[in-house]
Design a protein around this motif. Sequence first.
Motif, PDB file in Angstrom:
ATOM      1  N   LEU A 173       0.861  -1.171   0.000  1.00 28.30           N
ATOM      2  CA  LEU A 173       0.000   0.000   0.000  1.00 28.30           C
ATOM      3  C   LEU A 173       0.902   1.227   0.000  1.00 28.30           C
ATOM      4  CD1 LEU A 173      -3.279   0.443   0.491  1.00 28.30           C
ATOM      5  CD2 LEU A 173      -2.323   1.804   2.321  1.00 28.30           C
ATOM      6  N   LEU A 174       0.790   2.020  -1.054  1.00 28.79           N
ATOM      7  CA  LEU A 174       1.611   3.225  -1.137  1.00 28.79           C
ATOM      8  C   LEU A 174       0.805   4.432  -0.708  1.00 28.79           C
ATOM      9  CD1 LEU A 174       3.249   2.724  -4.658  1.00 28.79           C
ATOM     10  CD2 LEU A 174       4.164   2.084  -2.405  1.00 28.79           C
ATOM     11  N   THR A 186      -6.901 -10.428  -0.994  1.00 30.57           N
ATOM     12  CA  THR A 186      -7.035  -9.002  -0.658  1.00 30.57           C
ATOM     13  C   THR A 186      -7.076  -8.127  -1.910  1.00 30.57           C
ATOM     14  OG1 THR A 186      -5.993  -9.403   1.447  1.00 30.57           O
ATOM     15  CG2 THR A 186      -5.980  -7.146   0.721  1.00 30.57           C
ATOM     16  N   ARG A 187      -6.660  -8.677  -3.040  1.00 30.60           N
ATOM     17  CA  ARG A 187      -6.714  -7.899  -4.294  1.00 30.60           C
ATOM     18  C   ARG A 187      -8.140  -7.414  -4.573  1.00 30.60           C
ATOM     19  NH1 ARG A 187      -2.809 -11.368  -4.259  1.00 30.60           N
ATOM     20  NH2 ARG A 187      -0.799 -10.799  -5.146  1.00 30.60           N
ATOM     21  N   ALA A 188      -9.118  -8.156  -4.091  1.00 28.00           N
ATOM     22  CA  ALA A 188     -10.531  -7.799  -4.323  1.00 28.00           C
ATOM     23  C   ALA A 188     -10.906  -6.473  -3.664  1.00 28.00           C
ATOM     24  CB  ALA A 188     -11.430  -8.919  -3.814  1.00 28.00           C
ATOM     25  N   VAL A 189     -10.076  -6.019  -2.737  1.00 30.39           N
ATOM     26  CA  VAL A 189     -10.342  -4.732  -2.069  1.00 30.39           C
ATOM     27  C   VAL A 189     -10.097  -3.565  -3.038  1.00 30.39           C
ATOM     28  CG1 VAL A 189      -9.400  -3.184  -0.277  1.00 30.39           C
ATOM     29  CG2 VAL A 189      -9.891  -5.580   0.270  1.00 30.39           C
ATOM     30  N   GLY A 190      -9.191  -3.792  -4.004  1.00 32.45           N
ATOM     31  CA  GLY A 190      -8.780  -2.707  -4.909  1.00 32.45           C
ATOM     32  C   GLY A 190      -9.937  -1.959  -5.552  1.00 32.45           C
ATOM     33  N   PRO A 191     -10.830  -2.652  -6.264  1.00 40.06           N
ATOM     34  CA  PRO A 191     -11.932  -1.951  -6.935  1.00 40.06           C
ATOM     35  C   PRO A 191     -12.839  -1.196  -5.964  1.00 40.06           C
ATOM     36  CG  PRO A 191     -11.722  -4.195  -7.772  1.00 40.06           C
ATOM     37  CD  PRO A 191     -10.780  -4.079  -6.618  1.00 40.06           C
ATOM     38  N   LEU A 223      -3.158   0.669  -3.840  1.00 42.00           N
ATOM     39  CA  LEU A 223      -2.931  -0.758  -3.549  1.00 42.00           C
ATOM     40  C   LEU A 223      -2.349  -1.393  -4.800  1.00 42.00           C
ATOM     41  CD1 LEU A 223      -3.398  -3.144  -1.519  1.00 42.00           C
ATOM     42  CD2 LEU A 223      -5.561  -3.548  -2.726  1.00 42.00           C
ATOM     43  N   ALA A 224      -1.185  -2.029  -4.643  1.00 40.08           N
ATOM     44  CA  ALA A 224      -0.502  -2.543  -5.836  1.00 40.08           C
ATOM     45  C   ALA A 224       0.236  -3.833  -5.543  1.00 40.08           C
ATOM     46  CB  ALA A 224       0.489  -1.497  -6.335  1.00 40.08           C
ATOM     47  N   GLU A 225       0.512  -4.581  -6.612  1.00 34.14           N
ATOM     48  CA  GLU A 225       1.410  -5.733  -6.506  1.00 34.14           C
ATOM     49  C   GLU A 225       2.785  -5.188  -6.156  1.00 34.14           C
ATOM     50  OE1 GLU A 225       0.365  -8.751  -6.866  1.00 34.14           O
ATOM     51  OE2 GLU A 225      -1.500  -8.527  -7.994  1.00 34.14           O
ATOM     52  N   ALA A 226       3.501  -5.893  -5.265  1.00 33.95           N
ATOM     53  CA  ALA A 226       4.844  -5.444  -4.891  1.00 33.95           C
ATOM     54  C   ALA A 226       5.711  -5.245  -6.137  1.00 33.95           C
ATOM     55  CB  ALA A 226       5.474  -6.461  -3.962  1.00 33.95           C
ATOM     56  N   THR A 227       5.503  -6.129  -7.110  1.00 33.86           N
ATOM     57  CA  THR A 227       6.345  -6.090  -8.312  1.00 33.86           C
ATOM     58  C   THR A 227       6.045  -4.880  -9.207  1.00 33.86           C
ATOM     59  OG1 THR A 227       4.703  -7.595  -9.231  1.00 33.86           O
ATOM     60  CG2 THR A 227       6.770  -8.578  -8.479  1.00 33.86           C
ATOM     61  N   ASP A 228       4.925  -4.215  -8.973  1.00 30.69           N
ATOM     62  CA  ASP A 228       4.561  -3.057  -9.809  1.00 30.69           C
ATOM     63  C   ASP A 228       4.951  -1.714  -9.179  1.00 30.69           C
ATOM     64  OD1 ASP A 228       3.479  -4.597 -11.776  1.00 30.69           O
ATOM     65  OD2 ASP A 228       1.405  -4.438 -11.040  1.00 30.69           O
ATOM     66  N   ALA A 267      -2.165  -0.525 -10.908  1.00 29.59           N
ATOM     67  CA  ALA A 267      -2.612  -0.545  -9.510  1.00 29.59           C
ATOM     68  C   ALA A 267      -3.907  -1.355  -9.401  1.00 29.59           C
ATOM     69  CB  ALA A 267      -2.830   0.876  -9.009  1.00 29.59           C
ATOM     70  N   LEU A 268      -4.094  -2.012  -8.255  1.00 27.28           N
ATOM     71  CA  LEU A 268      -5.311  -2.805  -8.037  1.00 27.28           C
ATOM     72  C   LEU A 268      -6.457  -1.921  -7.590  1.00 27.28           C
ATOM     73  CD1 LEU A 268      -3.327  -5.500  -6.114  1.00 27.28           C
ATOM     74  CD2 LEU A 268      -4.476  -5.882  -8.317  1.00 27.28           C
TER      75      LEU A 268
END
Length: 385
Positions: free
Chosen positions: A208-209, A291-296, A345-350, A328-329
């Motif tokens: 989370l940035l 937790t990716r589902a939280v993004g939208p 909220l993002a993938e660490a790799t992004d 970003a998610l």
Amino acid sequence: MGAQEVREGFVRLYGAEPEGVWAAPGRVNLIGEHTDYNDGFVMPFALPHIAVAAVARRTDGVLRLHSADLDSGVAELRLDELTPESDDAWTAYPAGVVWALREAGHAVTGADIHLSSTVPSGAGLSSSAAIEVVVALALNDLYALGLQGWQLARLCQRAENVYVGAPTGIMDQTASACCEAGHALFLDTRDLSQKQIPLDLAAEGLRLLVVDTQVTHAHSGGEYGKRRAGCEKGAALLGVDALRDIAYADLDAALARLGDEEEVSRLVRHVVTEDQRVEQVVALLESGGDTRAVGPVLTAGHASLRDDFRVSCAELDLVVDTALAHGALGARMTGGGFGGSAIVLAEATDVETLTKAVEEAFAAAGHKAPRVFEAVPAAGARRLG
Ligand code: GLA
């Protein structure tokens, strides 16, 4: 700045040892914006950035205040002369807390306080709440007042509402006082009931940035009050105590009843859908699923704050749009708005690509460079020594 440094600063300044050193954090809000003064739900977590205070009691009715971060010297105030809305400097926050404690009947007879903070100010990350809460906690301990975190938060909110004169809700102070490391705080702002929700993004390869746009729009104070008044008008028109009382399932009926009250309708729609989004995020996190589902849900929250509540600004929208365009998610503004910070909220790799994209977009738009950092849920207010 560490506890030892603040302790030493106190000794240099006041010529004696403090009785202790305390810390209280800033916060970031995951979801639940502009719901707290509508008795609704919020879900902040504490940042590792803290306000630190070295404090000693006095018995002569004098309050001495000093900030290591400013050049303004030691302020000396008499407790019996503290007057609401009489001070527009930073000292209004700690003085307001002492005023609120005394108003509530607590026998605080004075203090020497030396403060330092790493919470960025004006960034929507609750630097003022951190100062209020660290002072309240220190005085609670030293004067053995026996108040719990949520009670200190209420007193700090009163300090801010009445003494400082800012009509804010209860989220920031409660977050600073009550958050726990590794958790987000699901808070019902009506009765302050709380649930600590584990939040370990790294375990799922996520980050989370926080993107501090470094802009604060001058009109933010008045606009906040206008939104609050609009929400109260909505509740009155709908015959409820607070917008929290409009269930999500009844939103359409409520909007129909508001008829051509266009502005109030937008505010109501934001608050009711935002409460629903908090409940959605809690359900997602508690289900143990991805937790990716939280993004939208975060992104939908931003759209609502931008289009319905109208508290975003060009810089915040640019962070959100750029982040989403670069994988970003989810992303949204956080805090009161009109500048301040956004979360992504993002993938660490992004993270690297994303950060670069946001920085470049800001440069291309001629905005001041943003400050980007990763946020991991940190501890709430505590005694350091
Ligand atoms: C500011 C206020 C809070 C809350 C947020 C918006 O941070 O201090 O009480 O209203 O704005 O969610």
